[in-house]
Motif scaffolding. Structure first.
Motif, short mmCIF file in Angstrom:
data_model
loop_
_atom_site.label_atom_id
_atom_site.label_comp_id
_atom_site.label_asym_id
_atom_site.label_seq_id
_atom_site.Cartn_x
_atom_site.Cartn_y
_atom_site.Cartn_z
N MET A 1 -9.09 7.35 -7.58
CA MET A 1 -9.13 6.22 -8.50
C MET A 1 -9.48 4.98 -7.69
N VAL A 2 -9.97 3.99 -8.38
CA VAL A 2 -10.22 2.72 -7.68
C VAL A 2 -9.11 1.75 -8.05
N PHE A 3 -8.59 1.09 -7.02
CA PHE A 3 -7.59 0.05 -7.24
C PHE A 3 -8.23 -1.28 -6.87
N GLY A 4 -8.66 -2.01 -7.86
CA GLY A 4 -9.31 -3.28 -7.55
C GLY A 4 -10.61 -3.44 -8.29
N ILE A 5 -10.58 -3.32 -9.61
CA ILE A 5 -11.79 -3.52 -10.40
C ILE A 5 -12.17 -4.99 -10.35
N PRO A 6 -13.42 -5.30 -9.98
CA PRO A 6 -13.80 -6.70 -9.97
C PRO A 6 -13.84 -7.28 -11.38
N SER B 1 0.82 -1.21 0.00
CA SER B 1 0.00 0.00 0.00
C SER B 1 0.86 1.26 0.00
N TYR C 1 -0.75 -10.24 -4.75
CA TYR C 1 -1.34 -8.90 -4.78
C TYR C 1 -0.35 -7.91 -5.38
N VAL D 1 -2.42 6.07 -5.18
CA VAL D 1 -3.58 6.33 -4.33
C VAL D 1 -3.46 7.74 -3.76
N TYR E 1 -1.04 -6.12 -9.01
CA TYR E 1 -1.25 -4.68 -9.09
C TYR E 1 -0.04 -3.95 -9.67
N GLN F 1 -15.39 -7.47 -17.76
CA GLN F 1 -14.06 -7.40 -17.18
C GLN F 1 -13.15 -8.58 -17.51
#
Lengths: 451, 409
Positions: free
Chosen positions: B216-221, B76, B102, B210, B106, B228
């Motif tokens: 922004m979103v970190f973690g699009i399903p 993070s 992870y 971040v 990412y 997706q």
């Protein structure tokens, strides 16, 4: 956004149907005690448990005002009263059909509509109500205080009907504001849409999807970097009970012990609802889940819920609180304190979060179920401030309802035997007594060192 | 706070491998460091904590409660724009397995060291490569080094590779626990100015972070294939392609490093006396030191033997290895771990796969030697055995494909 005004609150469980309010209203308006002239009435079907109220709500966005063709009805912006102007009324009675509360009614004696005007701020009905089922109060102070804050969450969400998580998401973000980094680990909150839909973010704050195992440490990493570069940003975790009390507990406990600066919100829906209703360590005794079935040997969960918020108190967090959304003012007050506390260390808020889908109750009953949870003392609302060193009960329930009134409103407790009900009542009382030991005199200072 | 002591010229200091890691981290000026103890690398966190206290390491040092959290803190903090570090070993490495995936998924440029050690199950506090190989599918860049100076240099180079915008992947510098972590050597500690100059190109690199300035979103399903699924496929492809780019990058960065510091590790692999060799040993890690000594000795005896030291494990440098091995008569692979399900060592399985993919003849005699598990030394005599058996196989003699050195049956 708008404004909240004083209005008349009604507590059905206190109403005995004596009709004193009706007489008082008729008396003050017409100097007769004829019920036909009363602007208020109470009634009850034989099957109903409580009386229902017919009275003008002085709505914020009144249907009667909208639908009146003669503009005889107006909302007074100063007092909030929906005012009926006799001189403009054409007696079409459309307002009586528009109102969903029977708050404006046709009086066959006067051949006119009539409605409550709050007696210039001193309602006669309230004064006449001996059991205090009526109360004149500002029901929406919170609206006046926080109503103008921006909703930072997308309008359309992927939540189940009646979802508490959506409310939590909206209000928490709204209060904490955009200078926030949000962490939402696997669970209902991302399921509702916090991590975006179709590749587009759903929030106006940065949001990331940490591991279920290490939400608190991931949020700590963000905060530590901002501390390193000298920038003040608020950290918010919205985790379920799995990510807080079960597999995420190690990192939460570690971060709390280290005093990592964040607001960690546990959205406790008492199990793994997002994966299809499995038990967690916060699932209460007796509750049905798919992994604590009701069958031959088992009658729901056999163990008590883990008292996570108390455990967080014992971590010497800067701030710990429990919350339930029927008590929104209480929740906002706690968010206020949590924001401040998170500048010094961990602020932990445990939100009791009934789940219509997983608990098996009607989505329309969400707030009522949560309210009963609090008013049975099964979910006491309290806060702990480290510098005061004790727990303060923020919503005192003077006469707790028996737990059965809460349990019978929820499908997951439908099977409970009398023995189980007795057990739950006993444990609820015991837990509340234990909680009280942490209040007032009982200072917690030095407790973590004593172990 | 004390001002960091800035070395203006290189300094010789006797260090063990752990202190070499700590020096490299300090010189690379990380923003956030997560430390958690585990044998045999606990001293890394001790040095960093001490230097942080003394003011020579100006970073946030997070003393986490477990490795799963150290990887969380690093992921993070890096995702927020910081330079990060953590170190671990064995059980700890495995406890951050979800975090490893992870970080890689990412594309977070975490730099981490792993002191190679046996994994749980058989309780040993000893070296092997079992942990390092167990995480090879997490999508990280992995290098494995031979000695303590190489540890120090490889960690500094790791930042240049991981944080490069062409790459943006986490990187793990592995070094043999016990053998290197506790062995002391005189090391050249680079000057701070030189390290600053070497890492300076990274200041230009930009990545999505971040920040409330640009939410922004970190973690699009990735639930719905239509929306997706293709995204996931695209991300996986790009990730894999970025790993492939590491091969050239590590060679380039090695040259840049040599230009400033005067030391080179030859990038992906080091080919030692292989040019005219008939047979070649393939190994990785500290055993390469022993192997070089034995190669020299056998060369003196007239045996045309060489060594490939595999530095880069992920991505696997199959092209470079195959090029060196082309035309050779026999190959002996030394492993310090067991690739379960193939009943051989990991490096051997990787190498066989590489040879096939690169079109080398499948008839090429290739042997595997498993040794050095749980701190058993791979001795000079054992390396001689590997060479002798490989030589025999290269001459057409029948030799067991996999030999477990030190196995008492």
């Amino acid at each position: 956004m708008g404004k909240g005004y004083p209005t008349i609150a009604f507590y059905p469980e206190k109403c005995n149907g004596c009709n004193d309010c009706v007489e008082a209203c008729a008396q003050i308006k017409t100097e007769t005690s004829e019920p036909v002239h009363s602007r208020i009435s109470v009634a009850k079907d034989p099957d109903d448990e409580f009386y229902g109220l017919s009275l003008c709500r002085q709505c914020g966005d009144p249907r009667c005002v909208m639908d009146c063709p003669a503009r005889a009805l107006t909302k007074n912006e100063d007092t909030g009263v929906v005012h009926w102007d006799e001189t403009k009324c054409v007696n079409c009675q459309i307002c009586t059909l528009a109102c969903p509360y029977a708050g404006i009614t046709y009086n066959r004696i006067t051949d006119q509509v009539m409605k409550c005007d709050l007696c210039n701020g001193d309602p006669a009905c309230v004064k006449a109500c001996a059991p205090m089922a009526l109360e004149y109060k500002i029901g929406a102070e919170i609206y006046n205080t926080w109503g103008d804050l921006e909703d930072l969450f997308v309008p359309g969400v992927g939540a189940c009907l009646g979802c508490n998580s959506e409310l939590i998401m909206r209000h928490t973000l709204r209060r904490i504001g955009p200078n926030t980094v949000v962490a939402t680990p696997p669970g209902c909150i991302p399921g509702v849409g916090s991590v975006g839909v179709n590749g587009i973010t759903s929030t106006k704050t940065p949001v990331f999807h940490p591991l279920l195992t290490n939400t608190a440490s991931m949020l700590a990493g963000v905060k530590r970097y901002y501390n390193r570069i000298g920038r003040d940003v608020t950290m918010l975790a919205l985790a379920g009970d799995g990510g807080a009390a079960d597999v995420g507990f190690q990192s939460l406990s570690g971060a709390a012990e280290r005093g990592e600066q964040m607001i960690f919100v546990c959205v406790d829906n008492e199990g793994y609802m997002n994966t299809g209703v499995q038990r967690s360590s916060t699932t209460p005794y007796g509750a049905w889940t798919t992994t604590t079935p009701v069958g031959e040997a088992l009658q729901g969960k056999t163990r008590d819920a883990k008292p996570l918020p108390l455990l967080m108190v014992l971590h010497s967090c800067e701030y710990v609180a429990t919350a339930a959304l029927p008590f929104m003012e209480d929740f906002y007050m706690k968010l206020d304190k949590a924001i401040e506390a998170s500048k010094r260390g961990m602020a932990f808020i445990h939100i009791f979060s009934p789940c219509p889908t997983g608990w098996r109750f009607d989505p329309s009953q969400l707030i009522e179920v949560a309210r009963k949870g609090v008013e049975t003392n099964m979910v006491p609302l309290w806060e702990y401030e480290n510098d005061l060193g004790r727990i303060n009960i923020t919503h005192v329930v003077n006469e707790p309802l028996p737990v059965v009134t809460y349990l019978k409103s929820i499908g997951k407790y439908r099977h409970l035997s009398d023995e189980q009900l007795v057990y739950i009542q006993r444990k609820t009382d015991e837990r509340f007594e234990l909680l009280k030991k942490f209040t007032k005199e009982s200072k917690l200072e030095g407790l973590s060192d004593a172990a | 706070m004390n001002k960091p002591a800035v070395e203006t010229k290189p300094n010789i200091e006797v260090c063990d491998g752990n202190k070499a890691v700590a020096h490299a981290v300090r010189l690379s000026r990380p923003d956030v460091v997560a430390v958690y103890p585990i044998t045999p690398q606990s001293a890394v966190g001790e040095w960093l904590s001490r230097w942080n206290d003394e003011g020579t390491l100006n970073a946030e040092v997070v003393r986490v409660e477990g490795e799963n959290s150290s990887m969380g803190v690093c992921c993070s903090a890096s995702l927020t724009g910081g330079r990060v570090f953590t170190g671990t070993s064995s059980w700890g490495l495995l406890f951050m397995m979800d975090g490893l995936h992870y970080a890689a998924g990412y594309r977070i440029p975490v730099v981490m060291t792993n002191a190679n050690r046996e994994t749980p199950g058989i309780f040993t506090i000893g070296n092997s490569s079992q942990d390092m190989w167990s995480v090879r599918d997490a999508g990280w860049i992995q290098v494995n080094v031979e000695d303590n100076q190489e540890i120090l240099d490889a960690v500094i180079m790791a930042y240049r590779i991981a944080e490069d915008t062409d790459i943006l992947l986490p990187m793990m510098v592995c070094y043999d626990g016990f053998y290197l972590s506790y062995r002391k050597d005189p090391l050249e500690i680079p000057a701070q100015d030189d390290v600053d100059a070497f890492l300076a190109p990274l200041k230009q690199s930009k990545r999505n972070i971040v920040t409330p300035d640009d939410p922004m979103v970190f973690g699009i399903p990735s639930f719905f294939p239509k929306d997706q699924g293709e995204g996931c496929t695209e991300f996986r492809y790009k990730h894999s392609a970025a790993l492939e780019r590491v091969k050239d990058k590590i060679d380039t960065v090695d040259k840049d490093f040599e230009a400033i510091f005067g030391r080179s590790y030859a990038g992906q692999i080091e080919a030692y006396r292989t040019d005219d060799a008939d047979i070649v040993l393939v190994a990785t890690g500290s055993v390469c030191g022993t192997a070089k000594v034995v190669v020299d000795k056998m060369r003196d005896d007239g045996v045309k033997v060489g060594l490939i030291k595999v530095r880069l494990l992920r991505p696997f440098p199959k092209e470079k290895i195959a090029k060196v091995l082309e035309g050779k008569k026999g190959i002996g692979v030394i492993d310090r771990s067991v690739c379960f399900g193939y009943h051989c060592g990991h490096l051997y399985m990787e190498l066989k796969s590489a040879l096939a993919l690169e079109g080398l003849p499948t008839t090429l005699p290739t042997l595997n030697f498993i040794g050095g598990l749980a701190n058993l030394d791979i001795t000079v005599e054992q390396v001689e055995t590997t060479i002798n058996l490989t030589l025999a196989a290269s001459k057409g003699e029948t030799v067991e494909e996999v030999t477990w050195l030190s196995l008492e049956e």
